[in-house]
Write a protein that holds these residues in place. Structure first.
Motif, short mmCIF file in Angstrom:
data_model
loop_
_atom_site.label_atom_id
_atom_site.label_comp_id
_atom_site.label_asym_id
_atom_site.label_seq_id
_atom_site.Cartn_x
_atom_site.Cartn_y
_atom_site.Cartn_z
N GLU A 31 6.84 9.71 8.03
CA GLU A 31 7.22 8.82 7.00
C GLU A 31 6.48 7.22 7.44
OE1 GLU A 31 11.38 10.46 5.03
OE2 GLU A 31 11.51 9.40 7.18
N ARG A 34 2.56 7.43 7.67
CA ARG A 34 2.04 7.92 6.18
C ARG A 34 2.14 6.23 5.70
NH1 ARG A 34 5.33 11.36 3.98
NH2 ARG A 34 3.97 13.17 4.77
N GLN A 35 3.21 5.45 5.61
CA GLN A 35 3.14 4.17 5.07
C GLN A 35 2.41 3.33 5.61
OE1 GLN A 35 7.23 2.56 5.42
NE2 GLN A 35 6.57 0.56 5.15
N ALA A 64 5.96 -3.21 8.60
CA ALA A 64 6.42 -1.76 7.98
C ALA A 64 7.74 -1.46 8.22
CB ALA A 64 5.56 -0.71 8.39
#
Length: 84
Positions: A31, A34-35, A64
């Protein structure tokens, strides 16, 4: 000859703290990668200590994770006071 920073204990602690922030947020490596627009393997090798973060990647990753630049710098240099 000085050892590479990737092998230093303070670098290892930094990476462990970053992984801890990721886990506290409930994000998987997939996750978060991907961000960031990174392959998951890149984040995996960083967290495993097999690949060193460069300064740009460090700030991308900490951003992030929701850390301000000043807070991110405190992870590296805890005794430095943030300036405006």
């Amino acid at each position: 000859m000085a050892s590479k920073t990737i092998y230093r204990e303070d670098y290892r602690r930094l990476v462990e703290r970053l992984r801890g922030y990721r886990e506290e947020l409930g994000l998987s490596q997939t996750e978060l990668a991907r961000q960031l627009g990174w392959p998951q393997q890149k984040l995996s090798t960083i967290e495993a200590g097999a690949r060193r973060l460069d300064v740009i990647e460090f700030f991308q990753l900490t951003s992030a994770l929701g850390l301000s630049p000043a807070r991110a710098m405190k992870l590296v240099l805890p005794s430095v006071k943030a300036s405006a």
